[in-house]
Write a protein that holds these residues in place. Structure first.
Motif, PDB file in Angstrom:
ATOM      1  N   GLU A  42      49.082  40.055  20.347  1.00 48.06           N
ATOM      2  CA  GLU A  42      47.905  40.776  20.839  1.00 48.06           C
ATOM      3  C   GLU A  42      46.665  40.265  20.112  1.00 48.06           C
ATOM      4  O   GLU A  42      46.705  39.977  18.911  1.00 48.06           O
ATOM      5  CB  GLU A  42      48.052  42.284  20.600  1.00 48.06           C
ATOM      6  CG  GLU A  42      46.908  43.110  21.170  1.00 48.06           C
ATOM      7  CD  GLU A  42      47.084  44.603  20.929  1.00 48.06           C
ATOM      8  OE1 GLU A  42      46.554  45.392  21.729  1.00 48.06           O
ATOM      9  OE2 GLU A  42      47.737  44.977  19.931  1.00 48.06           O
ATOM     10  N   ARG A  44      42.511  41.457  19.930  1.00 45.28           N
ATOM     11  CA  ARG A  44      41.478  42.404  20.353  1.00 45.28           C
ATOM     12  C   ARG A  44      40.183  42.127  19.590  1.00 45.28           C
ATOM     13  O   ARG A  44      40.218  41.986  18.362  1.00 45.28           O
ATOM     14  CB  ARG A  44      41.897  43.851  20.081  1.00 45.28           C
ATOM     15  CG  ARG A  44      43.111  44.319  20.880  1.00 45.28           C
ATOM     16  CD  ARG A  44      43.375  45.799  20.682  1.00 45.28           C
ATOM     17  NE  ARG A  44      43.833  46.104  19.323  1.00 45.28           N
ATOM     18  CZ  ARG A  44      43.079  46.683  18.389  1.00 45.28           C
ATOM     19  NH1 ARG A  44      41.816  47.009  18.651  1.00 45.28           N
ATOM     20  NH2 ARG A  44      43.571  46.936  17.197  1.00 45.28           N
ATOM     21  N   GLU A  46      37.064  42.742  17.391  1.00 40.98           N
ATOM     22  CA  GLU A  46      36.883  43.743  16.338  1.00 40.98           C
ATOM     23  C   GLU A  46      35.412  43.793  15.925  1.00 40.98           C
ATOM     24  O   GLU A  46      34.869  42.799  15.425  1.00 40.98           O
ATOM     25  CB  GLU A  46      37.741  43.391  15.124  1.00 40.98           C
ATOM     26  CG  GLU A  46      37.595  44.340  13.962  1.00 40.98           C
ATOM     27  CD  GLU A  46      38.183  45.721  14.244  1.00 40.98           C
ATOM     28  OE1 GLU A  46      37.803  46.678  13.545  1.00 40.98           O
ATOM     29  OE2 GLU A  46      39.036  45.828  15.159  1.00 40.98           O
ATOM     30  N   TRP A  56      38.336  39.109  15.392  1.00 39.68           N
ATOM     31  CA  TRP A  56      39.351  39.668  16.276  1.00 39.68           C
ATOM     32  C   TRP A  56      40.496  40.235  15.438  1.00 39.68           C
ATOM     33  O   TRP A  56      40.853  39.683  14.393  1.00 39.68           O
ATOM     34  CB  TRP A  56      39.913  38.592  17.202  1.00 39.68           C
ATOM     35  CG  TRP A  56      38.935  38.108  18.211  1.00 39.68           C
ATOM     36  CD1 TRP A  56      38.811  38.497  19.508  1.00 39.68           C
ATOM     37  CD2 TRP A  56      37.937  37.091  18.012  1.00 39.68           C
ATOM     38  NE1 TRP A  56      37.789  37.811  20.128  1.00 39.68           N
ATOM     39  CE2 TRP A  56      37.234  36.942  19.227  1.00 39.68           C
ATOM     40  CE3 TRP A  56      37.552  36.313  16.917  1.00 39.68           C
ATOM     41  CZ2 TRP A  56      36.181  36.045  19.382  1.00 39.68           C
ATOM     42  CZ3 TRP A  56      36.511  35.417  17.067  1.00 39.68           C
ATOM     43  CH2 TRP A  56      35.832  35.288  18.278  1.00 39.68           C
ATOM     44  N   ASP A  57      41.057  41.333  15.927  1.00 40.35           N
ATOM     45  CA  ASP A  57      42.241  41.943  15.322  1.00 40.35           C
ATOM     46  C   ASP A  57      43.456  41.321  16.009  1.00 40.35           C
ATOM     47  O   ASP A  57      43.685  41.532  17.204  1.00 40.35           O
ATOM     48  CB  ASP A  57      42.194  43.456  15.541  1.00 40.35           C
ATOM     49  CG  ASP A  57      43.303  44.191  14.818  1.00 40.35           C
ATOM     50  OD1 ASP A  57      44.249  43.537  14.344  1.00 40.35           O
ATOM     51  OD2 ASP A  57      43.234  45.430  14.746  1.00 40.35           O
TER      52      ASP A  57
END
Length: 325
Positions: A42, A44, A46, A56-57
């Protein structure tokens, strides 16, 4: 702490004969094959409240395909493939907050900071990755002794696998140049960087300072400070466990990985380091197989080694290797 280990001229010649398990390579091949699969699970965006870097996470598949968290940071607005760095954090530290580690992104690198499974409670700003295996094997409460009676149960089998898989994940992330990836770490992170350098033959560089997990049994005999002191404390209670513990540690000793590593390498060691004694780091450096290697020593420094001075040395050494003219 006054200097307590070998003098520098002896450190520079210190090449101890460390026997390694006959199945060392087979053990790690089996472990890494079991973790194989898509690395990135994943990604995501951030918010980091910063104007010059984007973050990004990231969640990637680590040991036994278990999810591991990381921060992925890049110079803001840069769309082309960048040279990239995987950074490993020290003992007891998690990945913290996304604005904490900015040196490498602001120097023009894509940067992946791996979380330490089951760590994050000693200093810093915490971690986000549990260690599902932590309660299933005999051993002490700290990471250094979790599952220490068997190499298959030992905590560092899991963490080294995570570290390997972090490089696989970075190669899958957009905007990175998979041919220009370096690994870097201090203390525990330095030991992980050495392990990964021994497991991945085509890294562009490895940067190591005050490395943990090197010549482990000598370190346990020299210092009572954690993390090595945790192993000594465990053995002070479990007096008959020394053979099993010694066998387990031989599978994660970074000296064995250093014998297999060939990427250009930059080392730094404080000669008054009572946490990771200098001779243990020199053992890894002197056994390191790659011909392009350099050591920086700091005579009056301990585990902090050269601190910001050393970071400047790392930047000046790495930039021409990953940003060729």
């Amino acid at each position: 702490m006054a200097a307590f280990d070998l003098p520098l001229d002896q450190l520079e010649r210190y090449v101890p004969d460390l026997p390694e398990p006959d199945d060392f390579d087979a053990f790690w091949l089996k472990t890494l094959v079991a973790a194989a699969g898509p690395a990135v699970l994943e990604v995501r965006p951030e918010p980091n409240d910063l104007a010059l870097v984007d973050c990004w996470d990231v969640t990637f598949g680590g040991f036994d395909r278990q999810p591991v968290r990381a921060w992925y940071t890049r110079p803001a607005g840069h769309s082309g493939p960048l040279p990239a760095i995987v950074e490993y954090a020290g003992y007891g530290r998690g990945r913290g907050l996304p604005h904490e580690r900015l040196t490498w992104a602001t120097a023009g690198y894509a940067h992946l900071l791996m979380d330490n499974r089951g760590q994050g409670d000693l200093y810093g700003s915490g971690g986000d990755t549990p260690d599902p295996e932590s309660g299933t094997a005999m051993g002490g409460p700290g990471p250094a002794t979790r599952g220490i009676l068997s190499p298959y149960d030992y905590y560092y089998r899991r963490l080294i696998t995570d570290a390997f898989r972090a490089v696989m994940a970075l190669r899958e992330l957009p905007g990175t140049d998979p041919a220009r990836i370096a690994v870097i770490g201090n203390s525990q992170g330095g030991g992980l960087a050495l392990a990964v350098a021994g497991l991945i033959p085509d890294l562009a560089a490895v940067l190591v300072s005050s490395p943990f997990l090197c010549h482990i049994q000598r370190a346990v005999s020299l210092t009572d400070l954690a993390p090595y002191g945790e192993i000594a404390t465990y053995l002070s209670v479990h007096r008959d466990a020394e053979p099993a513990v010694g066998n387990t540690l031989s599978y994660v000793d970074a000296v064995h990985f250093a014998r297999r590593a060939t990427a250009p390498a930059h080392f730094g060691i404080g000669l008054r380091d009572a946490v990771c004694p200098p001779s243990t780091g020199f053992a890894a450096y002197n056994h390191y197989a790659g011909p392009d290697k350099t050591m920086h020593t700091y005579r009056f420094n301990g585990h902090e080694h050269g601190d910001a001075v050393h970071t400047r040395s790392q930047l000046r050494w790495l930039n021409p290797r990953l940003h060729p003219a």
